[in-house]
Design a protein around this motif. Structure first.
Motif, PDB file in Angstrom:
ATOM      1  N   ASP A 140       0.868  -1.168   0.000  1.00  0.00           N
ATOM      2  CA  ASP A 140       0.000   0.000   0.000  1.00  0.00           C
ATOM      3  C   ASP A 140       0.909   1.223   0.000  1.00  0.00           C
ATOM      4  N   HIS A 142       0.703   4.069   1.178  1.00  0.00           N
ATOM      5  CA  HIS A 142       0.831   4.889   2.387  1.00  0.00           C
ATOM      6  C   HIS A 142       1.529   4.177   3.532  1.00  0.00           C
ATOM      7  N   CYS A 318      -6.275   6.909   6.548  1.00  0.00           N
ATOM      8  CA  CYS A 318      -5.011   6.636   7.242  1.00  0.00           C
ATOM      9  C   CYS A 318      -4.209   7.905   7.506  1.00  0.00           C
ATOM     10  N   CYS A 378     -11.156   2.026   5.298  1.00  0.00           N
ATOM     11  CA  CYS A 378     -10.818   3.015   4.264  1.00  0.00           C
ATOM     12  C   CYS A 378     -12.084   3.698   3.709  1.00  0.00           C
ATOM     13  N   CYS A 381     -12.593   7.013   1.583  1.00  0.00           N
ATOM     14  CA  CYS A 381     -11.329   7.467   0.981  1.00  0.00           C
ATOM     15  C   CYS A 381     -11.109   6.850  -0.391  1.00  0.00           C
ATOM     16  N   ASN A 399      -5.891  11.752   1.787  1.00  0.00           N
ATOM     17  CA  ASN A 399      -4.650  12.178   1.137  1.00  0.00           C
ATOM     18  C   ASN A 399      -4.711  12.347  -0.375  1.00  0.00           C
TER      19      ASN A 399
HETATM   20 FE1  SF4 Z   1      -5.504   4.089   0.914  1.00  0.00          FE
HETATM   21 FE2  SF4 Z   1      -7.355   5.701   1.918  1.00  0.00          FE
HETATM   22 FE3  SF4 Z   1      -7.095   3.271   2.883  1.00  0.00          FE
HETATM   23 FE4  SF4 Z   1      -5.281   5.098   3.370  1.00  0.00          FE
HETATM   24  S1  SF4 Z   1      -7.399   5.117   4.059  1.00  0.00           S
HETATM   25  S2  SF4 Z   1      -4.889   2.997   2.789  1.00  0.00           S
HETATM   26  S3  SF4 Z   1      -5.251   6.221   1.453  1.00  0.00           S
HETATM   27  S4  SF4 Z   1      -7.716   3.799   0.785  1.00  0.00           S
END
Ligand code: SF4
Ligand code: MIC
Length: 662
Positions: A140, A142, A318, A378, A381, A399
């Protein structure tokens, strides 16, 4: 990158004591302890040992299918964790099939399994597993969130994680280390999100490939671990390999509060440490910022947008889902109600965060204020929950604000801090969060620990050999690549512009549930750009013609999803010719045997049309040699280059990483 083991002692022993007296920065220290291949003085690539790995469900199924095919009895790295946080909506059987598959793989191979509902992988990993000084590889983009705790944490494709779990090295471009010196202290109403948006305003989202950002200076001590993690998390949007904070007293306090004081080691830059490049940011001068549609690098001040009508506010992801973040929002909303004409959704990062919000009354405040409380996942997002209405203005604390990522193509998404989100929730307009700012949330002395939703911790590293892998109909076999042909004749099946993200190439949202079924998922390659791409590719493939992608700058920005290379490979894509290609996607292309060429003269791009015939007469020789190839497209002949390490050449010649292992 220089890793000089310079020592003040007369007799240098190059062991721990030397390192202490050297002039190394944090990145150099961690890398020095992990390099297994390559010379840091040479501008090429470094192979590093990976201590920990993480996967999430959307990329994890493929990673584990690939791991399975490597015939390794159980994982060989220190710790592997399989999180379920992306596909948790479970409309239809597919997501649940994937979860069962992942759980059974985890049990068999000695992987810790984090059940759906436990939380978002990066938040959970920071809370329960991250260790300063260690390396972490995650499927991932991030994953660099772990840099907030002093790790070298890197995002990569699933197959790279599979190799790391099997004990193999991971390769990064020899990094340029950028030192970001923080001075001063943030003013009330400003937070870490504004800091990383500021960094994005300086460095942008392209041109940072191969860099590692290291934060240092007196301002670092003013930021708690979740704030540091917000900053390293969105380093992904800069396109850097990773971002790192030192491990200091603040880190120790965080780990002790997590009941993990033993995991702490001090890791700070030496007094005279140097960087390849430095920039200074005075935190006291930071003002609330936002990233305007449709790029995280499109930074404007909140002040300049004041009064703009907002339809939706989404808090979480995240980047901003820690206790600190959501508690701050609760303090803004305490005793008030969100404006009638906005919808507000909140997704916490973990059960730990939810438990704390329950205990201190924040959850009640948020519910009373009219917020919709979503699952710890998630969700919104990735366009898998609460897509906004047509042409909505949506303020989000996540993000990425790529066009259509929210699930609504016409929506205008602005990325903001939790403070800016909360201030806007009250009036339905963009407001300066410094007005009526709330006091800062102190770092908790003790976090409530409840690891009950992490399964197989007792067999971590060993596994239970006899476990049967559960394979529902959504789990399809991994397609194999074929060795590179001598020459290639084909078609420019698509020509795309600049900043094409992996969300354009391989859409998520409603399509996400096909991640473990490549033939099915491949039907949606380039769906937002040209929905007929799949059919064109298949038709060319049947005629024995290769498919070629022509692209502009920063091709493959965004996520680590290897499907953006794997599905094109399945459709017979043999090469991408672009003005520039982003790091993770470039690595994924190589992993799946697709040659990543860069135009020698970018102006040629304008002369190419979709549908043109393409011929690479000497592609095999080019890949074996200096990477320079002559390409005939339509009536034009030009050159392009794939700068490849020997390792990468080998992968491409074999037809990809999996084929090379066999
Ligand atoms: Fe990806 Fe959003 Fe999940 Fe973070 S919260 S891992 S940016 S999908
Ligand atoms: C994202 O934020 O885009 C994702 C969804 O988390 C991706 C991973 C994926 O596509 O599964 C990422 O960031 O790598």
């Amino acid at each position: 990158m220089s890793i000089k083991k310079t020592c003040a002692k007369k007799k240098c022993c190059c062991k721990k004591s030397c390192v202490k007296e050297s002039k190394m920065n944090v990145v150099q220290k961690i890398l020095a302890a992990h390099i297994v291949e390559g010379d840091p003085e040479v501008d090429s690539e470094l192979g590093i040992r990976i201590d920990q790995t993480l996967t999430q469900d959307a990329t994890g199924t493929m990673a584990y299918l690939q791991f399975e095919s490597m015939d390794v009895p159980h994982i060989r790295n220190e710790l592997a964790v399989s999180y379920v946080d992306h596909n948790t909506v479970q409309i239809g059987f597919e997501n649940a099939d994937d979860h069962d598959f992942l759980a059974s793989v985890a049990k068999k191979y000695g992987i810790v399994y984090s059940k759906a509902g436990n939380g978002i992988c990066h938040q959970l990993h920071l809370e329960r597993f991250g260790k300063p000084g260690k390396t972490l590889l995650g499927s991932d983009s991030h994953t660099p969130t772990g840099g907030g705790i002093g790790m070298i944490a890197i995002g990569a494709g699933g197959i790279d994680i599979a190799v790391a779990m099997a004990g193999g090295a991971f390769h990064i471009p020899t990094p340029k280390i950028v030192g970001v010196k923080l001075t001063g202290r943030l003013s009330k109403g400003c937070s870490a999100k504004d800091v990383i948006l500021k960094v994005l305003s300086i460095y942008g989202t392209k041109g940072n490939v191969g860099k590692i950002f290291e934060y240092y200076g007196p301002g670092v001590a003013t930021l708690d671990v979740p704030s540091r993690a917000t900053i390293t998390n969105m380093g992904a949007e800069l396109g850097v390999t990773t971002s790192v904070f030192p491990s200091d007293k603040v880190t120790r306090q965080f780990l002790e509060a997590q009941g993990r004081g033993k995991d702490w080691v001090e890791l700070v830059a030496d007094k005279n440490a140097t960087y390849d490049e430095t920039v200074t940011i005075d935190l006291s001068k930071i003002e609330p910022l936002m990233a305007a549609p449709h790029s995280p690098g499109n930074i404007v001040t909140v002040k300049s947008m004041k009064g703009k009508k907002v339809n939706q506010i989404m808090i979480g992801s995240c980047t901003n889902s820690s206790y600190r973040d959501i508690r701050t929002v609760a303090l803004y909303l305490k005793g008030k109600h969100v404006a009638d004409d906005v919808e507000v959704g909140i997704a916490c990062g973990s059960r730990q965060v939810v438990n704390m919000l329950v205990e201190d009354g924040s959850l009640a405040i948020l519910i009373k204020a009219g917020c919709r409380i979503l699952e710890n996942a998630c969700g919104f997002c990735i366009g898998a929950h609460m897509s906004p209405r047509t042409e909505a203005i949506s303020l989000r604390t996540n993000n990425r604000n790529f066009e259509g990522r929210s699930g609504t193509k016409s929506a205008q998404v602005y990325l903001v801090s939790p403070e800016t989100a909360a201030a806007a929730a009250l009036t339905g307009k963009v407001e300066d969060p410094r007005k009526n700012a709330v006091s800062s949330v102190p770092a908790p002395k003790k976090f409530p620990i409840d690891d009950a939703m992490f399964l197989y911790r007792n067999t971590a590293g060993k596994g239970v050999k006899k476990t049967e892998i559960v394979r529902g109909p959504n789990i399809a076999p991994v397609p194999k690549g074929v060795p590179l042909a001598k020459s290639i004749k084909g078609v420019c099946t698509i020509k795309v512009g600049d900043k094409i993200t992996t969300d354009h190439i391989m859409p998520a949202g409603a399509r996400l549930k096909f991640r473990s079924n490549i033939p099915q998922y491949a039907k949606f390659v380039f769906e937002p750009c040209d929905a007929s791409f799949h059919d064109k590719c298949m038709a060319n493939k049947e005629k024995g013609l290769a498919n070629v992608i022509i692209a502009g700058e920063s091709y493959g920005q965004g996520s680590s999803r290897e499907h953006a290379a794997l599905c094109p490979m399945f459709l017979g894509v043999k090469a991408v010719v672009a003005k520039s290609i982003e790091r993770i996607h470039r690595a994924n292309l190589v992993n799946f045997g697709i040659v990543p060429f860069i135009f020698d003269d970018a102006k040629v791009y304008d002369k190419i049309n979709a549908g043109d015939e393409v011929e690479f007469s000497n592609i095999l020789e080019a890949v074996k040699g200096d990477g320079k190839v002559t390409i005939k497209i339509g009536k034009n002949t030009f050159t392009a280059t794939a700068t490849l390490s020997d390792r990468e050449k080998h992968l491409i010649l074999c037809g990809g990483l999996l084929a090379s292992l066999k």
